[in-house]
Design a protein around this motif. Structure first.
Motif, short mmCIF file in Angstrom:
data_model
loop_
_atom_site.label_atom_id
_atom_site.label_comp_id
_atom_site.label_asym_id
_atom_site.label_seq_id
_atom_site.Cartn_x
_atom_site.Cartn_y
_atom_site.Cartn_z
N GLY A 65 41.74 5.34 -62.40
CA GLY A 65 41.93 4.50 -63.79
C GLY A 65 40.65 3.62 -63.86
N GLU A 66 40.33 2.80 -62.69
CA GLU A 66 39.33 1.99 -62.65
C GLU A 66 37.95 2.41 -62.71
OE1 GLU A 66 39.66 -0.73 -59.18
OE2 GLU A 66 41.78 -1.48 -59.99
N ASP A 67 38.03 3.73 -62.07
CA ASP A 67 36.55 4.50 -62.37
C ASP A 67 36.43 4.84 -63.90
OD1 ASP A 67 36.00 4.56 -59.73
OD2 ASP A 67 36.69 6.49 -59.38
N VAL A 68 37.52 5.06 -64.57
CA VAL A 68 37.20 5.36 -66.14
C VAL A 68 36.87 4.04 -66.76
CG1 VAL A 68 38.68 6.12 -68.26
CG2 VAL A 68 39.10 7.27 -66.14
N ASP A 69 37.61 3.10 -66.26
CA ASP A 69 37.33 1.66 -67.37
C ASP A 69 35.68 1.29 -66.82
OD1 ASP A 69 39.92 1.36 -68.02
OD2 ASP A 69 40.41 0.16 -66.23
N HIS A 70 35.27 1.36 -65.38
CA HIS A 70 34.09 0.97 -65.11
C HIS A 70 32.96 2.12 -65.78
CE1 HIS A 70 31.04 -0.59 -62.49
NE2 HIS A 70 30.66 0.62 -62.34
#
Length: 165
Positions: A65-70
């Protein structure tokens, strides 16, 4: 019929953006036309990813999910760089060259990172059928954005303002 795999569609857009960068770097080319196509493509592509692809990828436990936010954050950075270039009037000026390189750096960094993280994760964890469904949704959303003239300087200004607000 061409592939509807969302990963392939996203990669195809990334390659088209690279082609447009080459055109925009060429002083002999119609840089303004290339920028217009690029602006529409970048905004439509990123908006369709945020509307249709990213929310779906978030639901997979093997997609970070952090990759998506990034990626969303990097879309905002690319939009800011795009706006800076769109606001330069003279396509033969040094300022245009500088702003173009800032845009190239922002977009290439994002595309490279997205290809190594999210798209690889999607390839490994999302079924072919689901990738095809996502591809159709992405393609449809992207087409609607393109029809709306989403890359206009006015719209990009709105997007940048909304993201920084």
């Amino acid at each position: 019929m061409s592939s509807t795999d969302v990963v392939e569609l996203i990669l195809k857009d990334h390659r088209r953006m690279e082609d447009l960068f080459r055109t925009m770097r060429n002083a002999e080319a119609d840089r303004a036309a290339a920028l217009e196509e690029f602006a529409d493509l970048l905004i439509a592509h990123a908006s369709a990813e945020e509307d249709e692809v990213y929310p779906a990828l978030r639901r997979y436990k093997n997609v970070d999910g952090e990759d998506v936010d990034h990626s969303v954050h990097e879309h905002h950075e690319a939009n800011e760089a795009l706006l800076s270039l769109l606001e330069v009037e003279d396509t033969s000026s040094e300022q245009w060259e500088e702003k173009l390189e800032e845009l190239v750096t922002a977009v290439n960094h994002h595309a490279d990172e997205e290809e190594r993280t999210l798209l690889n994760d999607a390839r490994e964890n999302v079924s072919d059928d689901r990738r095809a469904e996502l591809g159709q949704a992405f393609h449809k959303a992207r087409a609607q954005y393109l029809e709306s003239g989403c890359g206009s300087v006015e719209n990009v200004r709105k997007l940048v303002a909304a993201a920084s607000g």
